[in-house]
Design a protein around this motif. Structure first.
Motif, PDB file in Angstrom:
ATOM      1  N   GLU A  55       2.716   2.241  -1.627  1.00 14.13           N
ATOM      2  CA  GLU A  55       3.238   3.208  -0.662  1.00 14.13           C
ATOM      3  C   GLU A  55       4.674   2.853  -0.268  1.00 14.13           C
ATOM      4  O   GLU A  55       5.532   3.729  -0.153  1.00 14.13           O
ATOM      5  N   LYS A  56       4.920   1.566  -0.045  1.00 13.54           N
ATOM      6  CA  LYS A  56       6.276   1.142   0.285  1.00 13.54           C
ATOM      7  C   LYS A  56       7.229   1.432  -0.870  1.00 13.54           C
ATOM      8  O   LYS A  56       8.376   1.835  -0.658  1.00 13.54           O
ATOM      9  N   VAL A  59       7.994   5.072  -0.785  1.00 15.99           N
ATOM     10  CA  VAL A  59       8.941   5.355   0.295  1.00 15.99           C
ATOM     11  C   VAL A  59      10.351   4.953  -0.115  1.00 15.99           C
ATOM     12  O   VAL A  59      11.320   5.687   0.114  1.00 15.99           O
ATOM     13  N   ARG A  62      11.663   7.448  -2.537  1.00 17.79           N
ATOM     14  CA  ARG A  62      12.062   8.679  -1.860  1.00 17.79           C
ATOM     15  C   ARG A  62      13.391   8.486  -1.137  1.00 17.79           C
ATOM     16  O   ARG A  62      14.281   9.342  -1.210  1.00 17.79           O
TER      17      ARG A  62
END
Length: 288
Positions: A55-56, A59, A62
């Motif tokens: 997830e990191k 992120v 992104r």
């Protein structure tokens, strides 16, 4: 070991071989269960940590994409129209022009400034939301009060391209929305419709009401959205496109529209067929 080497020191002994077998077997079973539970929880913790890392990583990807998009806009998409403005001003300063030529250059200059202003507004709105987080102020908003000034702003652009800008707006509908965000969404949708509608085309803006929501639709009869662009149209990965009169967009407006619609507890989607036009729909909750 004590039982083996010093059997006389053990007072309580197994009364039978069955009891001894049961005791040893239960020890193995408990050991196996504990090992299994320890392995299970370690694997679960490892997977959770792995998901957190993924997830990191997403992120970071992104944020990196947003950073690249921002630098692309600043370095090219804003520099290019400013360069055009400079060239127009130099022509006006250094060249003797008649009235018709001046009017033509002034019209082109106005288009460049208007497009640049739109890009800057979207860019600043997006940058603010990234730095400070999205702050939404939900209040009672009358749809007609929001749409009417936007239609007045874009009416000259529609007239210039000989586009029929029709609307059917219920003046009594009120929704729960952030007025500024709603205006940005509708302004982008109407502006895009004018960009991608050919000369002499038709744009229709309508409001419809269900039991719980108001539906705002912006429909055009342009060329439609290409199939390869549909999946990325609401993301920062969307590519730069040009309108029917060579109007340039930076692919940031619809990304903002989607984000602003969802933070207002609404929904934004589209339907498009190549050669038949595009319809954008914005759904917002009604005042209860």
């Amino acid at each position: 070991m004590i039982d083996y080497f010093y059997p006389e020191s053990i007072i309580l002994r197994y009364t039978s071989r069955l009891n001894r077998t049961v005791d040893i077997a239960s020890t193995y079973v408990v050991g196996i269960v504990l090992i299994y539970l320890a392995t299970y929880f370690f694997r679960k913790a490892y997977r959770a940590e792995q998901r957190l890392v993924e997830e990191k990583s997403k992120v970071l990807e992104r944020l990196n994409a947003e950073k690249n998009k921002l630098f692309s806009i600043i370095s090219h998409d804003l520099r290019s129209p400013l360069s055009s403005v400079q060239q127009y001003l130099e022509i006006i300063k250094e060249t003797e022009l008649n009235d018709s030529q001046k009017k033509e250059i002034e019209a082109d200059l106005l288009d460049v400034v208007r497009n640049t202003q739109e890009m800057l507004f979207n860019l600043l709105s997006w940058s603010t939301s990234q730095m400070d987080g999205l702050k939404v102020n939900l209040t009672q908003v009358t749809i007609y009060a929001v749409l009417r000034p936007i239609l007045e702003i874009y009416k000259p652009l529609a007239i210039k391209k000989q586009i029929h800008l029709n609307h059917s707006i219920d003046t009594t509908i009120s929704v729960v929305a952030d007025r500024d965000m709603l205006q940005l969404i509708v302004r982008n949708l109407v502006g895009n419709a004018i960009k991608f509608t050919p000369f002499g085309g038709l744009i229709t803006i309508e409001t419809m009401q269900t039991d719980t929501h108001c539906l705002i639709s912006v429909k055009d009869n342009g060329d439609g959205i290409k199939p390869e662009d549909k999946e990325t149209i609401f993301s920062l990965k969307s590519r730069v496109t040009f309108g029917t009169n060579h109007e340039k967009g930076v692919g940031l407006g619809l990304f903002l529209c989607k984000e602003y619609a969802e933070v207002q507890q609404g929904k934004l989607w589209f339907e498009s067929e190549t050669g038949s036009g595009t319809s954008f729909y914005l759904s917002l909750p009604l005042i209860k």
